[in-house]
Design a protein around this motif. Structure first.
Motif, short mmCIF file in Angstrom:
data_model
loop_
_atom_site.label_atom_id
_atom_site.label_comp_id
_atom_site.label_asym_id
_atom_site.label_seq_id
_atom_site.Cartn_x
_atom_site.Cartn_y
_atom_site.Cartn_z
N MET A 6 30.75 44.10 33.30
CA MET A 6 30.76 43.87 31.86
C MET A 6 31.35 45.05 31.11
SD MET A 6 30.01 41.68 29.53
CE MET A 6 29.71 41.58 27.77
N THR A 7 30.91 46.26 31.51
CA THR A 7 31.42 47.48 30.87
C THR A 7 32.92 47.63 31.12
OG1 THR A 7 29.27 48.53 31.22
CG2 THR A 7 31.14 49.96 30.69
N ALA A 8 33.36 47.34 32.33
CA ALA A 8 34.79 47.45 32.67
C ALA A 8 35.60 46.45 31.85
CB ALA A 8 35.00 47.23 34.16
N ARG A 9 35.05 45.25 31.62
CA ARG A 9 35.75 44.24 30.83
C ARG A 9 35.90 44.69 29.38
NH1 ARG A 9 33.11 38.48 31.13
NH2 ARG A 9 33.45 39.00 33.35
N ILE A 10 34.86 45.29 28.84
CA ILE A 10 34.92 45.79 27.46
C ILE A 10 35.95 46.91 27.34
CG2 ILE A 10 33.62 46.98 25.65
CD1 ILE A 10 31.13 45.52 26.62
N ILE A 11 35.97 47.80 28.34
CA ILE A 11 36.94 48.91 28.32
C ILE A 11 38.36 48.39 28.38
CG2 ILE A 11 37.76 50.91 29.60
CD1 ILE A 11 34.89 51.47 30.42
N ARG A 12 38.59 47.37 29.25
CA ARG A 12 39.93 46.80 29.34
C ARG A 12 40.34 46.12 28.04
NH1 ARG A 12 38.26 45.27 34.63
NH2 ARG A 12 37.78 43.16 33.84
N ALA A 13 39.43 45.42 27.41
CA ALA A 13 39.74 44.76 26.14
C ALA A 13 40.05 45.78 25.05
CB ALA A 13 38.57 43.86 25.72
N PHE A 14 39.24 46.84 25.01
CA PHE A 14 39.49 47.87 24.00
C PHE A 14 40.82 48.57 24.24
CE2 PHE A 14 39.22 52.33 22.68
CZ PHE A 14 38.96 52.18 21.32
N THR A 15 41.11 48.85 25.52
CA THR A 15 42.37 49.51 25.85
C THR A 15 43.55 48.62 25.50
OG1 THR A 15 41.27 50.64 27.67
CG2 THR A 15 43.66 50.63 27.70
N SER A 16 43.41 47.31 25.75
CA SER A 16 44.48 46.38 25.42
C SER A 16 44.72 46.32 23.92
CB SER A 16 44.14 44.99 25.95
OG SER A 16 45.13 44.06 25.58
N GLN A 17 43.63 46.25 23.13
CA GLN A 17 43.78 46.23 21.68
C GLN A 17 44.35 47.55 21.16
OE1 GLN A 17 39.99 45.19 20.06
NE2 GLN A 17 40.02 43.08 20.85
N ALA A 18 43.92 48.67 21.75
CA ALA A 18 44.42 49.98 21.31
C ALA A 18 45.91 50.11 21.60
CB ALA A 18 43.64 51.09 22.01
N SER A 19 46.35 49.57 22.75
CA SER A 19 47.77 49.65 23.07
C SER A 19 48.60 48.88 22.06
CB SER A 19 48.01 49.12 24.49
OG SER A 19 47.65 47.75 24.58
N TRP A 20 48.08 47.73 21.59
CA TRP A 20 48.81 46.98 20.57
C TRP A 20 48.92 47.76 19.28
CZ3 TRP A 20 52.00 43.20 20.98
CH2 TRP A 20 51.91 42.32 22.06
N TRP A 21 47.87 48.51 18.95
CA TRP A 21 47.94 49.34 17.74
C TRP A 21 49.00 50.43 17.87
CZ3 TRP A 21 46.32 48.12 13.20
CH2 TRP A 21 45.23 47.26 13.04
N PHE A 22 49.18 50.95 19.09
CA PHE A 22 50.22 51.96 19.31
C PHE A 22 51.61 51.34 19.27
CE2 PHE A 22 46.69 54.31 21.43
CZ PHE A 22 46.72 55.44 20.63
N ILE A 23 51.73 50.11 19.75
CA ILE A 23 53.04 49.46 19.81
C ILE A 23 53.44 48.88 18.46
CG2 ILE A 23 54.32 47.56 20.90
CD1 ILE A 23 52.59 47.92 23.36
N ALA A 24 52.48 48.53 17.63
CA ALA A 24 52.75 47.84 16.37
C ALA A 24 53.75 48.57 15.47
CB ALA A 24 51.44 47.59 15.62
N PRO A 25 53.65 49.89 15.26
CA PRO A 25 54.66 50.55 14.40
C PRO A 25 56.08 50.43 14.93
CG PRO A 25 52.74 51.97 14.69
CD PRO A 25 52.58 50.84 15.65
N SER A 26 56.23 50.52 16.25
CA SER A 26 57.57 50.39 16.83
C SER A 26 58.10 48.97 16.64
CB SER A 26 57.54 50.74 18.32
OG SER A 26 57.09 52.05 18.52
#
Length: 294
Positions: A1-21
């Motif tokens: 469960m914890t690993a799934r939450i971390i992966r979801a957060f990492t995925s959302q965070a990566s989109w925030w980094f990609i969004a300006p580009s």
């Protein structure tokens, strides 16, 4: 469960980094979409813009207009010649700078960088002064008694070519210097120690290793030359026309935005084909070196 939450957060965070580009990319691409749309409009007499419905009539009109083809082919031909001139002049200069002593090398690089700081308009007017009927060259030749009347040099292909070579040469040299620095000099020295002459070592070792850098520098030089506007305008005098000058006249003289967008779109496709060709040559040169190394 914890690993799934971390992966979801990492995925959302990566989109925030990609969004300006992605936003910046979308802004730039929107300009091309507007260009394509404008090229498909009907021109309106006496008005700057066009109207629908969308049509390919402007492309047909471009293909049936000999002057448009002539300007496009002249632009490509002159730019290709300027690129060859940049190679013939710039490679020996770059090689000499790389092999020069440290102090001299820094001075020469600084001189090329300072050349870049002067704008295109400044350099174009400087060449007008040098090549004009009462300019430096004609004035000197008349005072020396070599000629009796000025030699017409401006408003010609020669004037445009000289000024453009002077403009693109620093870009070519500074780009190629970085590539030549990565060529191990020890390989050339090893070839000489094994019995090869300096010329043979340069031809079979240094030059092949420099090919990817030469192609990259040539692509940059061609891109700058083919998009030139000021030098053909001021030193061509209407006799030497590039596509950029033609597009300018279609917009501000003929007030034909759809046709200008059509010319710009066809010119963009042609330029992209040229860049793709340079990229293919660079990959071929790099692949050949890789195969030779193994």
């Amino acid at each position: 469960m914890t690993a799934r939450i971390i992966r979801a957060f990492t995925s959302q965070a990566s989109w925030w980094f990609i969004a300006p580009s992605l936003l910046v990319l979308a802004i730039f691409l929107s300009g091309y979409f507007l260009l394509v749309k404008a090229s498909l409009l009907h021109p309106l007499p006496g008005r700057f813009d066009g109207e629908g419905p969308l049509t390919l009539d402007n492309f047909e009109r471009f293909l049936r207009t000999p002057s448009e083809w002539r300007v496009l082919l002249q632009t490509l031909k002159v730019s290709a010649g300027l690129t060859i001139a940049a190679i013939l002049i710039g490679f020996p200069v770059s090689f000499a700078i790389v092999r020069a002593q440290t102090a001299l090398r820094r001075f020469l690089i600084a001189a090329f960088v300072l050349t870049l700081l002067s704008g295109t308009v400044t350099r174009a007017y400087a060449w007008l002064i040098i090549l004009g009927n009462k300019g430096v060259i004609n004035g000197t030749l008349i005072r020396l008694g070599i000629i009796d009347s000025p030699i017409p040099m401006i408003y010609s292909n020669v004037a445009v070519s000289i000024s453009l070579v002077h403009y693109i040469l620093p870009f070519f040299v500074l780009t190629l210097i970085g590539a030549l620095k990565n060529v191990p000099r020890a390989l050339e020295e090893s070839a000489v120690s094994l019995g090869a002459s300096r010329l043979s070592a340069f031809w079979h070792v240094t030059l092949p290793l420099s090919l990817p850098g030469i192609v990259a520098s040539s692509a940059l030089s061609f891109s700058i030359a083919v998009s030139s506007f000021i030098f053909p305008l001021l030193l061509g005098g209407g006799r030497v026309r590039f596509v950029s000058n033609e597009i300018y006249d279609l917009i501000f003289v003929n007030f034909d935005l759809p046709m200008a967008a059509t010319s710009a779109f066809i010119f963009l496709l042609t330029s992209l084909c040229a860049v793709w060709l340079f990229s293919t040559l660079q990959r071929f040169a790099g692949g050949r070196l890789h195969r030779q190394a193994h």
